[in-house]
Motif scaffolding. Structure first.
Motif, PDB file in Angstrom:
ATOM      1  N   ALA A   1      20.127  73.283  38.798  1.00 17.71           N
ATOM      2  CA  ALA A   1      21.503  73.746  38.951  1.00 17.71           C
ATOM      3  C   ALA A   1      22.320  72.649  39.623  1.00 17.71           C
ATOM      4  N   ILE A   2      23.633  72.713  39.453  1.00 17.48           N
ATOM      5  CA  ILE A   2      24.515  71.729  40.073  1.00 17.48           C
ATOM      6  C   ILE A   2      24.276  71.682  41.585  1.00 17.48           C
ATOM      7  N   GLU A   3      24.105  72.852  42.189  1.00 15.56           N
ATOM      8  CA  GLU A   3      23.900  72.919  43.637  1.00 15.56           C
ATOM      9  C   GLU A   3      22.619  72.205  44.061  1.00 15.56           C
ATOM     10  N   GLU A   4      21.571  72.321  43.240  1.00 16.73           N
ATOM     11  CA  GLU A   4      20.303  71.673  43.581  1.00 16.73           C
ATOM     12  C   GLU A   4      20.429  70.152  43.517  1.00 16.73           C
ATOM     13  N   THR A   5      21.060  69.654  42.456  1.00 15.12           N
ATOM     14  CA  THR A   5      21.259  68.210  42.335  1.00 15.12           C
ATOM     15  C   THR A   5      22.132  67.697  43.466  1.00 15.12           C
ATOM     16  N   ALA A   6      23.181  68.449  43.803  1.00 13.64           N
ATOM     17  CA  ALA A   6      24.073  68.046  44.888  1.00 13.64           C
ATOM     18  C   ALA A   6      23.327  67.980  46.211  1.00 13.64           C
ATOM     19  N   ALA A   7      22.434  68.921  46.445  1.00 15.63           N
ATOM     20  CA  ALA A   7      21.664  68.924  47.699  1.00 15.63           C
ATOM     21  C   ALA A   7      20.794  67.677  47.811  1.00 15.63           C
ATOM     22  N   VAL A   8      20.186  67.270  46.699  1.00 14.20           N
ATOM     23  CA  VAL A   8      19.359  66.054  46.700  1.00 14.20           C
ATOM     24  C   VAL A   8      20.220  64.830  47.013  1.00 14.20           C
ATOM     25  N   ILE A   9      21.373  64.745  46.353  1.00  9.71           N
ATOM     26  CA  ILE A   9      22.266  63.595  46.559  1.00  9.71           C
ATOM     27  C   ILE A   9      22.750  63.528  48.008  1.00  9.71           C
ATOM     28  N   LEU A  10      23.149  64.668  48.550  1.00  5.77           N
ATOM     29  CA  LEU A  10      23.678  64.674  49.921  1.00  5.77           C
ATOM     30  C   LEU A  10      22.597  64.353  50.949  1.00  5.77           C
ATOM     31  N   ARG A  11      21.379  64.786  50.707  1.00  2.00           N
ATOM     32  CA  ARG A  11      20.287  64.422  51.634  1.00  2.00           C
ATOM     33  C   ARG A  11      20.091  62.911  51.660  1.00  2.00           C
ATOM     34  N   LEU A  12      20.045  62.329  50.467  1.00  2.00           N
ATOM     35  CA  LEU A  12      19.863  60.878  50.383  1.00  2.00           C
ATOM     36  C   LEU A  12      21.068  60.137  50.964  1.00  2.00           C
ATOM     37  N   TYR A  13      22.261  60.641  50.681  1.00  2.00           N
ATOM     38  CA  TYR A  13      23.488  59.990  51.165  1.00  2.00           C
ATOM     39  C   TYR A  13      23.526  59.970  52.694  1.00  2.00           C
TER      40      TYR A  13
ATOM     41  N   ASP B   1      21.010  60.459  54.773  1.00  2.94           N
ATOM     42  CA  ASP B   1      19.870  59.725  55.318  1.00  2.94           C
ATOM     43  C   ASP B   1      20.169  58.232  55.369  1.00  2.94           C
ATOM     44  N   ARG B   2      20.796  57.726  54.305  1.00  2.00           N
ATOM     45  CA  ARG B   2      21.132  56.298  54.255  1.00  2.00           C
ATOM     46  C   ARG B   2      22.267  55.960  55.211  1.00  2.00           C
ATOM     47  N   LYS B   3      23.228  56.865  55.305  1.00  8.60           N
ATOM     48  CA  LYS B   3      24.397  56.594  56.130  1.00  8.60           C
ATOM     49  C   LYS B   3      24.061  56.601  57.619  1.00  8.60           C
ATOM     50  N   HIS B   4      23.245  57.565  58.024  1.00 11.35           N
ATOM     51  CA  HIS B   4      22.940  57.707  59.447  1.00 11.35           C
ATOM     52  C   HIS B   4      21.578  57.138  59.830  1.00 11.35           C
ATOM     53  N   ARG B   5      20.830  56.697  58.819  1.00 14.76           N
ATOM     54  CA  ARG B   5      19.501  56.131  59.068  1.00 14.76           C
ATOM     55  C   ARG B   5      18.626  57.098  59.860  1.00 14.76           C
ATOM     56  N   CYS B   6      18.592  58.341  59.403  1.00 11.03           N
ATOM     57  CA  CYS B   6      17.805  59.358  60.097  1.00 11.03           C
ATOM     58  C   CYS B   6      16.326  59.188  59.789  1.00 11.03           C
TER      59      CYS B   6
ATOM     60  N   MET C   1      14.436  61.704  59.771  1.00 11.47           N
ATOM     61  CA  MET C   1      14.163  62.904  58.982  1.00 11.47           C
ATOM     62  C   MET C   1      15.426  63.232  58.176  1.00 11.47           C
ATOM     63  N   PRO C   2      15.339  63.301  56.837  1.00  8.57           N
ATOM     64  CA  PRO C   2      16.530  63.552  56.019  1.00  8.57           C
ATOM     65  C   PRO C   2      17.233  64.842  56.411  1.00  8.57           C
ATOM     66  N   ARG C   3      18.548  64.771  56.537  1.00  3.76           N
ATOM     67  CA  ARG C   3      19.320  65.945  56.918  1.00  3.76           C
ATOM     68  C   ARG C   3      20.769  65.770  56.470  1.00  3.76           C
ATOM     69  N   ILE C   4      21.496  66.896  56.470  1.00  2.00           N
ATOM     70  CA  ILE C   4      22.934  66.865  56.220  1.00  2.00           C
ATOM     71  C   ILE C   4      23.593  67.384  57.495  1.00  2.00           C
ATOM     72  N   SER C   5      24.276  66.532  58.217  1.00  3.65           N
ATOM     73  CA  SER C   5      24.822  66.901  59.524  1.00  3.65           C
ATOM     74  C   SER C   5      26.316  67.216  59.442  1.00  3.65           C
ATOM     75  N   LYS C   6      26.731  68.183  60.256  1.00  2.00           N
ATOM     76  CA  LYS C   6      28.135  68.574  60.298  1.00  2.00           C
ATOM     77  C   LYS C   6      28.446  69.116  61.680  1.00  2.00           C
ATOM     78  N   ARG C   7      29.618  68.765  62.222  1.00  2.00           N
ATOM     79  CA  ARG C   7      29.986  69.231  63.551  1.00  2.00           C
ATOM     80  C   ARG C   7      31.137  70.228  63.467  1.00  2.00           C
ATOM     81  N   TYR C   8      31.013  71.342  64.216  1.00  2.00           N
ATOM     82  CA  TYR C   8      32.051  72.379  64.230  1.00  2.00           C
ATOM     83  C   TYR C   8      32.862  72.270  65.528  1.00  2.00           C
TER      84      TYR C   8
END
Length: 389
Positions: A361-373, A375-380, A382-389
């Protein structure tokens, strides 16, 4: 506000049953009318007839059901008159028992409860796809008073439905829980346990108000304007347009036609990411800027050749392509050549992650892309998608 969706049979309205209808001699049956239509239409009609009040008691559960005239019912766009067909009770019972209903109740838009149920039903696709365990889902949104809530619970009791709810007000959630217990209805509170756990973790009490409650305002934030800007950028950059702006993108997608680049781009843009997509087409040179941007933000998409051919055939037919154009676009040899071209380009750029989108599904592909994005951006580590409220 409410709506219904069906995974196998059409939505069926349950109508009240008075107590004198159960356990008493049935009225003489009118002659059955000959129904013209499909087998599915026959099933809809038989189920509708049963719901009109002949046999509504659930297995293992008796009996006296009080006459109730609910004011709130799932909206149905297609239904037949209860007198359109009258079949034997045995046949009707089979159809009614086959279909299980899930009532989704929300004091807001219903987005949360609907997506939770869809995620859960995804675990049963092995029997849903072949109608082994068909399910009707009914969404009731904007339910903000107890009276309407009780009518829905009563309706669910008649239909033998399961009730799942996201109600921010603790008193409303408690009313739903107690009513479901009283009527013997299986129920699940999705929002309550999570809210209590977060409140305990933060050490503060929740407001208990739905997001749509009067007086609650959500000022336009920086994130909101960032999302709008991302959507505008993504639309302008669709299908290889304005390649000179690729460096401004957060994410660049590339792949052959019909690998889902555009819908994936829009989905990511709604989350606030500026996305550009560049198609790979035989005979057309890729823009130089694609190879000049940061390679860590470029993602390749690939797909199974048989699936791609099927998608392209349907697309070509929809667009009204000529037979010659259609054969070039969706012929298997052409499809394989184009996929091979894409593979060779990906191989020459090993930093680009290549994502297989077949069956995703589009959502599944997007989740993979965002994890990689991220991970590369923040050099984590452990792969994650971070957001601050």
């Amino acid at each position: 506000m409410f709506g219904s969706s069906t995974l196998s049979l059409s939505n069926i309205r349950a109508t009240p049953v008075s107590s004198h209808q159960i356990g008493s001699e049935p009225d003489p049956k009118p002659q059955a009318q000959k129904l013209k239509g499909s087998a599915q239409l026959n099933r809809w009609s038989r189920a509708r007839a049963i719901r009109s009040g002949r046999k509504l008691e659930r297995s293992g559960q008796l009996a006296q059901v009080k006459e109730v005239k609910p004011r709130v019912e799932p909206r149905e766009t297609d239904f037949l008159d209860s007198n359109s067909v009258n079949k034997s009770d045995d046949e009707d019972d089979v159809d009614v028992r086959m279909v299980k209903s899930i009532y989704m109740v929300s004091d807001g838009t219903g987005w949360t409860v609907e997506h939770c149920i869809n995620a859960a039903l995804g675990q049963f696709d092995y029997c849903l796809v072949d109608h082994g365990c068909p399910v009707n889902t009914h969404l009731f949104s904007g339910i903000d008073d107890v009276e309407r809530l009780m009518e829905i619970v009563k309706q669910a009791a008649k239909e033998g439905a399961m009730v799942v709810y996201t109600l921010a007000d603790p008193s409303m959630a408690e009313s739903a829980s107690q009513a479901c217990k009283l009527w013997g209805i299986p129920s699940t509170d999705i929002l309550g346990p999570i809210t209590e756990a977060v409140a305990s973790h933060l050490g503060v009490s929740p407001s208990g108000l739905p997001r749509s409650a009067p007086g609650r305002s959500f000022p336009l934030s920086e994130e909101y304007f960032r999302r709008i800007e991302a959507i505008e950028f993504t639309i302008k950059q669709d299908d290889g347009a304005l390649p000179q702006n690729l460096y401004k993108a957060d994410i660049v997608l590339t792949g052959v036609s019909r690998t889902g680049k555009t819908p994936l781009s829009i989905y990511l843009a709604q989350k606030g990411y500026k996305v550009a997509n560049v198609p790979i087409v035989m005979g057309i040179e890729l823009p130089k800027s694609l190879f000049e941007v940061d390679p860590e933000k470029v993602f390749g998409l690939t797909i199974n050749s048989v699936i791609l051919q099927t998608i392209r055939k349907a697309r070509a037919k929809t667009l009204g392509f000529s037979i010659e154009t259609r054969s070039n676009y969706s012929e298997m040899d052409y499809v394989r050549e184009e996929l091979e071209l894409a593979r060779s380009i990906f191989a020459q750029n090993p930093v680009w992650p290549v994502i297989e989108v077949t069956g995703k599904a589009i959502e599944e592909t997007a989740a993979v892309i965002l994890r990689l994005y991220h991970d590369r951006k923040h050099r984590c580590s452990m792969p994650r998608i971070s957001k601050r409220y």
